[in-house]
Design an enzyme around this catalytic site. Structure first.
Site, mmCIF file in Angstrom:
data_model
loop_
_atom_site.group_PDB
_atom_site.id
_atom_site.type_symbol
_atom_site.label_atom_id
_atom_site.label_comp_id
_atom_site.label_asym_id
_atom_site.label_seq_id
_atom_site.Cartn_x
_atom_site.Cartn_y
_atom_site.Cartn_z
ATOM 1 N N ARG A 152 0.871 -1.189 0.000
ATOM 2 C CA ARG A 152 0.000 0.000 0.000
ATOM 3 C C ARG A 152 0.900 1.229 0.000
ATOM 4 N NH1 ARG A 152 -2.553 0.622 5.205
ATOM 5 N NH2 ARG A 152 -1.128 2.350 5.392
ATOM 6 N N GLU A 171 5.003 7.050 2.251
ATOM 7 C CA GLU A 171 5.829 5.833 2.315
ATOM 8 C C GLU A 171 5.113 4.732 1.548
ATOM 9 O OE1 GLU A 171 5.942 3.385 5.772
ATOM 10 O OE2 GLU A 171 3.870 3.810 6.325
ATOM 11 N N SER A 178 -2.435 -2.759 6.106
ATOM 12 C CA SER A 178 -3.737 -3.142 6.675
ATOM 13 C C SER A 178 -4.878 -2.242 6.224
ATOM 14 C CB SER A 178 -3.636 -3.185 8.193
ATOM 15 O OG SER A 178 -3.196 -1.958 8.681
ATOM 16 N N LYS A 332 12.487 2.780 5.063
ATOM 17 C CA LYS A 332 12.572 4.210 4.768
ATOM 18 C C LYS A 332 13.917 4.555 4.120
ATOM 19 C CE LYS A 332 8.711 4.923 7.421
ATOM 20 N NZ LYS A 332 7.988 3.762 7.905
ATOM 21 N N LYS A 391 12.915 10.300 10.416
ATOM 22 C CA LYS A 391 12.308 8.964 10.435
ATOM 23 C C LYS A 391 13.334 7.857 10.709
ATOM 24 C CE LYS A 391 8.496 9.866 7.294
ATOM 25 N NZ LYS A 391 7.647 9.251 6.242
ATOM 26 N N GLU A 395 8.039 0.792 11.444
ATOM 27 C CA GLU A 395 6.697 0.781 10.864
ATOM 28 C C GLU A 395 5.672 0.822 11.984
ATOM 29 O OE1 GLU A 395 6.212 0.710 7.583
ATOM 30 O OE2 GLU A 395 8.357 0.589 7.230
ATOM 31 N N GLY A 396 4.454 1.183 11.623
ATOM 32 C CA GLY A 396 3.355 1.028 12.575
ATOM 33 C C GLY A 396 2.915 2.300 13.267
ATOM 34 N N ARG A 477 -7.400 7.712 5.228
ATOM 35 C CA ARG A 477 -7.368 7.885 6.684
ATOM 36 C C ARG A 477 -7.252 9.370 6.981
ATOM 37 N NH1 ARG A 477 -2.259 4.532 8.148
ATOM 38 N NH2 ARG A 477 -1.664 5.526 6.208
#
Ligand code: ADP
Ligand code: MG
Length: 501
Positions: A152, A171, A178, A332, A391, A395-396, A477
């Site tokens: 994604r 990114e 998800s 990244k 960064k 992730e997450g 989102r």
């Protein structure tokens, strides 16, 4: 993807009672704001929206309950769909196959991965561990012959100097991307809201979306090419997974195609998994065709046992989604190196159009490796901290550093090799607009928001032949502007739908 990150602070009410003029003041799309008469109507509308979300299955398990629990609540979402320029939506869809090709090319280029990550793995133990597995697999020889990418690519919108809107990549997620499941259920909720307001024409403009079906078709293709009718799909799940219904949507699609899925943890693999002499993977005596990771993307998800399980899976000839190289392709650091002049041209030779489409979405990305280039980037970030994001290779959600925190970290790392485990990125500044973020137990109010658009991509490669390369849907989102970082399960962003304009 949860990492336990907490939202930093609450959301202040902007207007009470909410009237059309207040909605306008906070920049709520004038069409939505003008539909609302008063706060009571807003609250009634929110109640209806929440009931519809619950009925549609826009659900998360609640935090307090174990993974076997049947206690659920709705996944947070916006009351209204957010306006997205159609041209940017089309651009994001059009470049997705290019991103699929690019990720696949990087994953097959050991020299590029090795060179790109060499400084990072000196100081970042997590990336180093993943890289270690990668090297072991390369040395032994890659057993899998079918490769599956479910990714994604995420974007924000920013105005160009001439005022036109531009799509800028945040990114690309190559592991555990998800919300493809829940994203198929939110259009019905937003259509419902607009229908309640009598806005049937507007309701009909909300796009249908079914990423989980497309993701499942990718898994099904990989399963078929693996070529063993009795073999299963293994979903590597977390012990306490709140976002289980999102994953179930994919499992259900597979089951409908007579492909069986089992959910197991890394621990189960280390206890009961084995390879035969052809490096076929067996778990509980059953052959595994495809391993789909919804775990394993952050350090806290590994202990020694889990690392061993990951190595076993990677050594096998099962189709891993992603294989370790593709996970590394999503770091990244790789993203930053891809933006360097001339790199895309080397990775995608003879594809100047794809290269141009990809490059058009790149924001400014800067290496912090020791040396003049990194020194210059740090000097610029220290001079104008609000224009940059720092960064790490994580992730997450909840890991990036902004503002004062970024400055302090850069000051501390300036002269150390450790700075190479980070990259610096230009901060994208989308124009805020008003919307209501609906969260269990929180009051309904209009706040200033920004959105992030994700496009899901699927590709399957057999040996050297690409047999599938598609985009399969989107995810919008939205979060309050006061939060620098994102993440739905992390409690910051909420699910939304693009309203194309
Ligand atoms: P993660 O892997 O943790 O999701 P991301 O790079 O997606 O890392 O960053 C997390 C969140 O931080 C994004 O969802 C976005 O809200 C915000 N963010 C990241 N990069 C930028 C940027 N360059 N400009 C503005 N916001 C950003
Ligand atoms: Mg992200």
């Amino acid at each position: 993807m949860s990492n336990g990150a907490k939202p930093k602070g609450g959301i202040e009410p902007l207007a009470s009672p909410l009237l059309a003029r207040d909605a306008k003041r906070v920049g709520m799309a004038s069409s939505w704001g003008s539909f609302l008469q008063d706060e009571q109507q807003l609250e009634e509308l929110a109640r209806q929206a929440v009931d519809r979300a619950l009925a549609e299955g826009v659900l998360l398990r609640t935090t307090q309950e174990p993974s076997s629990s049947n206690v659920v609540s709705y996944a947070p979402f916006t009351l209204f769909p957010s306006l997205v320029p159609s041209a940017l939506l089309e651009q994001a869809y059009a470049v997705q196959m290019d991103f699929n090709l690019l990720v696949d090319a990087v994953s097959q280029n050991a020299a590029f991965l090795e060179q790109t990550l060499s400084s990072t793995i000196k100081r970042d133990t997590f990336t180093a561990r993943l890289f270690d597995i990668y090297k072991q697999v390369l040395k032994e020889g890659i057993a899998q012959t079918v490769f599956l990418g479910l990714n994604r690519s995420d974007y924000m919108f920013q105005r160009n100097a001439d005022g036109s809107p531009a799509l800028k990549q945040i990114e690309i997620n190559t592991i555990s991307a998800s919300f493809g499941g829940l994203a198929s259920r939110t259009p019905a909720v937003h259509r419902h809201v607009l229908n309640v307001l009598g806005k049937t024409k507007e309701a009909a403009r909300i796009l249908s979306n079914n990423p989980s079906k497309g993701l499942a078709l990718g898994i099904a293709k990989a399963w078929e090419l693996y070529g063993s009718a009795k073999a299963l799909v293994l979903l590597i799940a977390q012990e306490k997974e709140r976002n289980v219904f999102d994953q179930r949507a994919i499992e259900n699609e597979l089951l409908a195609r007579n492909i069986r899925v089992i959910r197991r943890r890394f621990e189960d693999v280390s206890e009961k998994g084995s390879l035969d002499q052809d490096r076929k993977l067996f778990l509980d005596g059953q052959e595994i065709a495809v391993v789909y990771f919804r775990d394993g993307y952050m350090p806290s998800q590994y202990n020694q046992q889990n690392w061993e399980a990951r190595l076993l899976l990677e050594r096998s000839c099962s189709v891993k989604c992603p294989d370790i190289a593709t996970q590394l392709a999503g770091t990244k650091k790789v993203q930053q190196e891809l933006s360097r002049v001339g790199v895309l041209e080397v990775l995608l030779p003879d594809q100047p159009e794809a290269v141009a489409r990809l490059r058009a979405t790149f924001a400014g990305l800067y290496s912090l490796d020791l040396g003049e280039e990194g020194d210059q980037a740090i000097a610029e970030a220290l001079a104008a901290p609000n224009r940059f994001v720092l960064k790490p290779q994580r992730e997450g959600g909840g890991n990036n550093l902004y503002g004062e925190e970024m400055v302090q970290t850069l000051e501390r790392l300036k002269d150390s090799e450790e700075r190479a485990s980070y990259i610096l990125m230009e901060k994208i500044e989308p124009e805020p607009f008003g919307n209501c973020l609906l969260r269990p137990g929180c009051p309904v109010r209009v706040v200033q928001c920004i959105s992030e658009l994700g496009i899901f991509g699927v590709y399957v490669r057999q040996g050297k032949t690409l047999v599938m390369n598609k985009h399969v849907g989107h995810l919008l989102r939205t979060k309050a502007t006061e939060h620098a970082d994102g993440g739905v399960v992390a409690g910051v962003a909420v699910l939304d739908n693009p309203y194309p304009v």
